[in-house]
Design a protein around this motif. Structure first.
Motif, PDB file in Angstrom:
ATOM      1  N   ASP A   1       0.809  -1.220   0.000  1.00 23.70           N
ATOM      2  CA  ASP A   1       0.000   0.000   0.000  1.00 23.70           C
ATOM      3  C   ASP A   1       0.842   1.270   0.000  1.00 23.70           C
ATOM      4  O   ASP A   1       0.322   2.381   0.120  1.00 23.70           O
ATOM      5  N   GLY A   2       2.172   1.123  -0.099  1.00 21.29           N
ATOM      6  CA  GLY A   2       3.055   2.280  -0.135  1.00 21.29           C
ATOM      7  C   GLY A   2       3.503   2.777   1.212  1.00 21.29           C
ATOM      8  O   GLY A   2       4.284   3.727   1.299  1.00 21.29           O
ATOM      9  N   THR A   3       3.028   2.143   2.305  1.00 17.41           N
ATOM     10  CA  THR A   3       3.492   2.511   3.638  1.00 17.41           C
ATOM     11  C   THR A   3       4.474   1.455   4.124  1.00 17.41           C
ATOM     12  O   THR A   3       4.745   0.471   3.438  1.00 17.41           O
ATOM     13  N   LYS A   4       5.010   1.630   5.323  1.00 17.00           N
ATOM     14  CA  LYS A   4       5.985   0.696   5.863  1.00 17.00           C
ATOM     15  C   LYS A   4       5.416  -0.722   5.886  1.00 17.00           C
ATOM     16  O   LYS A   4       4.292  -0.939   6.316  1.00 17.00           O
ATOM     17  N   MET A   5       6.206  -1.679   5.407  1.00 15.44           N
ATOM     18  CA  MET A   5       5.766  -3.068   5.406  1.00 15.44           C
ATOM     19  C   MET A   5       5.612  -3.542   6.843  1.00 15.44           C
ATOM     20  O   MET A   5       6.532  -3.431   7.651  1.00 15.44           O
ATOM     21  N   SER A   6       4.433  -4.072   7.173  1.00 11.34           N
ATOM     22  CA  SER A   6       4.145  -4.434   8.552  1.00 11.34           C
ATOM     23  C   SER A   6       3.153  -5.579   8.595  1.00 11.34           C
ATOM     24  O   SER A   6       2.194  -5.628   7.813  1.00 11.34           O
ATOM     25  N   LYS A   7       3.368  -6.489   9.550  1.00 12.01           N
ATOM     26  CA  LYS A   7       2.434  -7.587   9.736  1.00 12.01           C
ATOM     27  C   LYS A   7       1.037  -7.075  10.067  1.00 12.01           C
ATOM     28  O   LYS A   7       0.033  -7.590   9.589  1.00 12.01           O
ATOM     29  N   SER A   8       0.967  -6.035  10.910  1.00 11.79           N
ATOM     30  CA  SER A   8      -0.320  -5.561  11.399  1.00 11.79           C
ATOM     31  C   SER A   8      -1.107  -4.782  10.358  1.00 11.79           C
ATOM     32  O   SER A   8      -2.318  -4.624  10.486  1.00 11.79           O
ATOM     33  N   ARG A   9      -0.442  -4.296   9.317  1.00  5.79           N
ATOM     34  CA  ARG A   9      -1.132  -3.486   8.313  1.00  5.79           C
ATOM     35  C   ARG A   9      -1.639  -4.298   7.127  1.00  5.79           C
ATOM     36  O   ARG A   9      -2.294  -3.745   6.239  1.00  5.79           O
ATOM     37  N   GLY A  10      -1.333  -5.577   7.107  1.00  7.00           N
ATOM     38  CA  GLY A  10      -1.820  -6.421   6.027  1.00  7.00           C
ATOM     39  C   GLY A  10      -1.254  -6.061   4.668  1.00  7.00           C
ATOM     40  O   GLY A  10      -1.884  -6.321   3.641  1.00  7.00           O
ATOM     41  N   ASN A  11      -0.075  -5.456   4.642  1.00  4.34           N
ATOM     42  CA  ASN A  11       0.517  -5.006   3.374  1.00  4.34           C
ATOM     43  C   ASN A  11       1.837  -5.700   3.080  1.00  4.34           C
ATOM     44  O   ASN A  11       2.629  -5.222   2.265  1.00  4.34           O
TER      45      ASN A  11
END
Length: 363
Positions: free
Chosen positions: A228-238
């Protein structure tokens, strides 16, 4: 017993970013010259499957250090997820998933010690005397704790969250690690550990250093953005999980954000989403981002995503194959954790005995 106020430590800012970068370069050379003199502590909280950001950010470097001959301790910080009810309710699954990822990427239990917080009582017992060496004000102003609280989804913050830096100090010092791979954002945590080691030695060491003051091996990890263009994170589903299959990986990359320009270039400042995809392909292909971008040229985002998908799936294929083998043998996985916990307990018991003797509390 109340904490005694501590005087300001000279050199408390000695690991400022610029100084840490310079020292880290020296340490890297020393590691290559004499890896046996170093013991590293690193680890993760079991909050979900690890992803490509973790791999290129930390996991790849851990395996590199292990293969150089550095003694590696890897903690699965299960006690530090008790603040998250959703994770805590499924802790066994999360711990095993994390261990599977470690084994799949090449952490070798014959050469490295993988263990869990909860299985090493002496490690956690060290946190009590360590807490007496830091003030509430120091914990309050720790930037990493502030960030954890700011991003917490909870209506109230538990006391455990404030102890994270001290618990991390216990993780590092129980095995007397003298080198800790960190990103720049983790330097404040490491400075707490260094302060605790220094203060314990000053108060209880009687002229001897019970604990080393561990140094930071700064990561030069590339910044990979999520889909999604934001920091890669487990919690963000991205994130693209290491355990994702080829089809899931292709689907996630196909949906990744790019921009309206057809020509593919590498310019992280002005084209972060496109540049992150270019960088990911470059890391998997062992080439420079500029080369990858030049090869794609004006073929557009579709060609970029196909290049990334092919590169990622080819790179992860052996990791996924090893993971599948370990998934099929849960008995071996539990044996790895059991033996790692036993080794960590032996080290922690010895350190706690030394601490008790230094504190005149060896009853």
């Amino acid at each position: 017993m109340n904490a005694t106020p501590q005087p300001a430590d000279p050199g408390a800012d000695a690991l400022g970013t610029s100084a840490a970068q310079a020292r880290s370069a020296v340490l890297e050379q020393l590691v290559r010259q004499d890896p046996g003199r170093f013991r590293v502590l690193t680890g993760d909280r079991p909050t979900g499957r690890l992803h490509l950001g973790h791999y290129f950010g930390t996991l790849h470097n851990r395996v590199r250090l292990q293969d150089l001959g550095v003694e590696l301790f890897v903690v699965i910080a299960d006690y530090q997820v008790l603040t998250d009810r959703d994770v805590a309710d499924n802790l066994t699954e999360y711990v095993e998933e994390l261990a599977l990822d470690y084994l799949a990427v090449g952490v070798d239990p014959a050469r490295s010690t993988v263990f869990t917080h909860s299985a090493v009582p002496a490690l956690n017992q060290l946190m009590l005397p360590f807490l007496s060496l830091v003030s509430v004000a120091e914990l309050n102003r720790n930037p990493t704790v502030k960030d954890e609280i700011a991003h917490s989804r909870q209506s109230a913050v538990s006391g455990l969250m404030f102890t994270y830096p001290v618990h991390q100090a216990a993780d590092i010092l129980f095995c007397k690690a003298n080198l800790v791979p960190v990103g720049q954002d983790q330097l404040p945590h490491l400075e707490v550990t260094r302060s605790i080691a220094r203060r314990f030695n000053d108060r209880y060491g009687h002229g001897a250093a019970v604990f080393p003051q561990p140094e930071a091996l700064l990561s030069s990890a590339p910044l990979l953005l999520g889909t999604d263009g934001t920091k890669m994170s487990k919690s963000r589903g991205n994130a693209i999980a290491l355990a994702a299959d080829a089809d899931e990986t292709a689907r996630l990359i196909k949906g990744a954000r790019t921009d309206a320009q057809r020509h593919i270039g590498y310019d992280p400042a002005t084209r972060p989403e496109v540049s992150s995809l270019v960088l990911l392909a470059a890391l998997c292909l062992g080439r420079s981002p500029q080369e990858v971008a030049e090869q794609i040229g004006s073929a557009g985002a579709a060609a970029l995503k196909k290049t990334v998908t092919d590169a990622v799936n080819e790179y992860l294929a052996p990791i996924r194959a090893r993971r599948a083998e370990f998934v099929a043998d849960r008995g071996y996985l539990r044996q790895v954790l059991r033996e790692g916990n036993e080794r960590a307990r032996a080290v922690a018991d010895a350190t706690l005995a030394e601490v008790r003797a230094a504190m005149n509390s060896d009853f």
